[in-house]
Scaffold this motif. Structure first.
Motif, short mmCIF file in Angstrom:
data_model
loop_
_atom_site.label_atom_id
_atom_site.label_comp_id
_atom_site.label_asym_id
_atom_site.label_seq_id
_atom_site.Cartn_x
_atom_site.Cartn_y
_atom_site.Cartn_z
N ALA A 271 0.84 -1.20 0.00
CA ALA A 271 0.00 0.00 0.00
C ALA A 271 0.88 1.25 0.00
O ALA A 271 2.01 1.24 0.49
N THR A 272 0.34 2.33 -0.53
CA THR A 272 1.02 3.62 -0.50
C THR A 272 0.30 4.53 0.49
O THR A 272 -0.93 4.50 0.61
N VAL A 273 1.08 5.32 1.22
CA VAL A 273 0.52 6.23 2.22
C VAL A 273 0.67 7.66 1.71
O VAL A 273 1.76 8.06 1.30
N MET A 274 -0.43 8.41 1.75
CA MET A 274 -0.38 9.79 1.27
C MET A 274 -1.27 10.69 2.12
O MET A 274 -2.18 10.20 2.81
N ASP A 275 -0.98 11.99 2.09
CA ASP A 275 -1.78 12.95 2.86
C ASP A 275 -3.22 12.93 2.39
O ASP A 275 -3.50 12.89 1.18
N LYS A 276 -4.14 12.98 3.36
CA LYS A 276 -5.55 13.02 3.02
C LYS A 276 -5.93 14.45 2.61
O LYS A 276 -5.63 15.41 3.33
#
Length: 346
Positions: free
Chosen positions: A51-56
């Motif tokens: 999974a990739t994590v990014m700012d909401k």
């Protein structure tokens, strides 16, 4: 001065054991079936690991978001309790992996928002320091991120490993690896059961010095795991309210069983004159290569070191021994065990 000098030397000798008693030995083999749900769960784990994590974008906290918070307890006088202050604490909302269990309370907060949370804890709350208390917390949300789960498709398979061209390639390889893991675990459980029974039926003592050396080895290994020295490890243990002596005493039972098992195996290998041929080692190379998706040449290179080669030879001897013994003792079907439960206590 002309008298003979007489002295006495006491020393431990390696224990001798003649293993003849196989009466009543029954080994139960767990019955494990890999289901479609098991495969789906493993595929889900692969998706999550990639999974990739990014700012909401909207910065609003929702379940399963990854949040970074600053928090501090507030006393009855309204002043912050400095020793409870924590900055840049990260957790996944809904996981409960935070001291104060404020997953529900941060829902709907926005990035850079500060909120005073009042929470009352039940008397049986897991943290004894909070049980039965009402706590006020100042919480500031510093960051809100989402975890983007990739689609289960050919692109994911290719990202996971260059050897996969399609999702089906990855599924087939995953199923094969799961089956190998089950076979290894079942074999380990069978062997442990066999040795426990042989230790019980063929009683013998081991020298105190042998046990002491084993315990010292475990202590030094633990120090290596903590990346410290044995001496510093003892200080760490003491500061945590334990003692080295207590820990060694806790390890003694398992260490004795392990040593006795090792002695029984070595004794049986000697008395049965079990040896391995170069051809059998070549067959092991081929088996390891097939199971690991490597070439035989790559496997051989791994075992170029004499100690590694010796370990392989010893392991092959043990496997031959177990194969012999399982023809002489009763092996019956054990209980059905779910795939995930098979490794629960491993």
């Amino acid at each position: 001065l002309n008298k003979d000098f007489t002295y006495t030397v006491k020393y431990d000798v390696f224990p001798k054991v003649e293993v003849k008693n196989f009466d009543g030995v029954t080994v139960k083999e767990p019955q494990v079936t890999i289901t479609d749900d098991d495969l789906a769960e493993e595929l889900k784990n692969i998706q999550e690991r990639n999974a990739t994590v990014m700012d909401k974008k909207d910065g609003v906290v929702e379940k399963d978001n990854i949040v970074t918070i600053n928090y501090v307890e507030v006393g009855e006088d309204g002043k912050e309790l400095a020793d409870t202050k924590r900055e840049d604490y990260v957790f996944t909302v809904g996981s409960g992996e935070n001291l104060y269990k404020i997953d529900d309370e941060v829902l709907g907060m926005k990035k850079d928002e500060t909120k005073e949370i009042t929470k009352k804890y039940k008397k049986d709350f897991e943290n004894s320091e909070l049980a039965g208390k009402t706590v006020k917390l100042n919480v500031t949300v510093k960051a809100v991120k989402t975890r983007e789960i990739p689609a289960l498709d050919d692109d994911l398979a290719q990202d996971v490993n260059d050897k996969y061209k399609t999702l089906q390639d990855m599924k087939d390889d995953l199923k094969k690896n799961m089956e190998l893991a089950v076979a290894r675990r079942v074999k380990e459980m069978k062997n442990n059961s066999l040795l426990e029974q042989l230790v019980e039926k063929n009683a013998f003592d081991i020298p105190a010095s042998m046990l002491a050396a084993e315990l010292d080895g475990r202590w030094r290994m633990m120090a290596q795991q903590f990346q410290t020295s044995p001496e510093q490890l003892e200080k760490m243990i003491t500061s945590a309210g334990q003692t080295k002596e207590t820990m060694l005493n806790e390890w003694t039972g398992d260490s004795e069983k392990m040593l006795k098992s090792r002695i029984i195996v070595d004794s049986l290998i000697r008395t049965r004159n079990i040896s391995v041929t170069p051809e059998e080692i070549e067959a092991q190379y081929a088996k390891i290569a097939e199971e690991g998706g490597m070439t035989v040449e790559e496997v051989k290179k791994h075992y170029e070191d004499p100690r590694s080669k010796e370990y392989l030879i010893d392991d092959t001897k043990e496997n031959k021994l177990y194969n012999e013994i399982y023809k002489e003792v009763k092996v019956s079907k054990g209980d059905k065990v779910a795939f995930k439960d098979l490794f629960a206590n491993n």
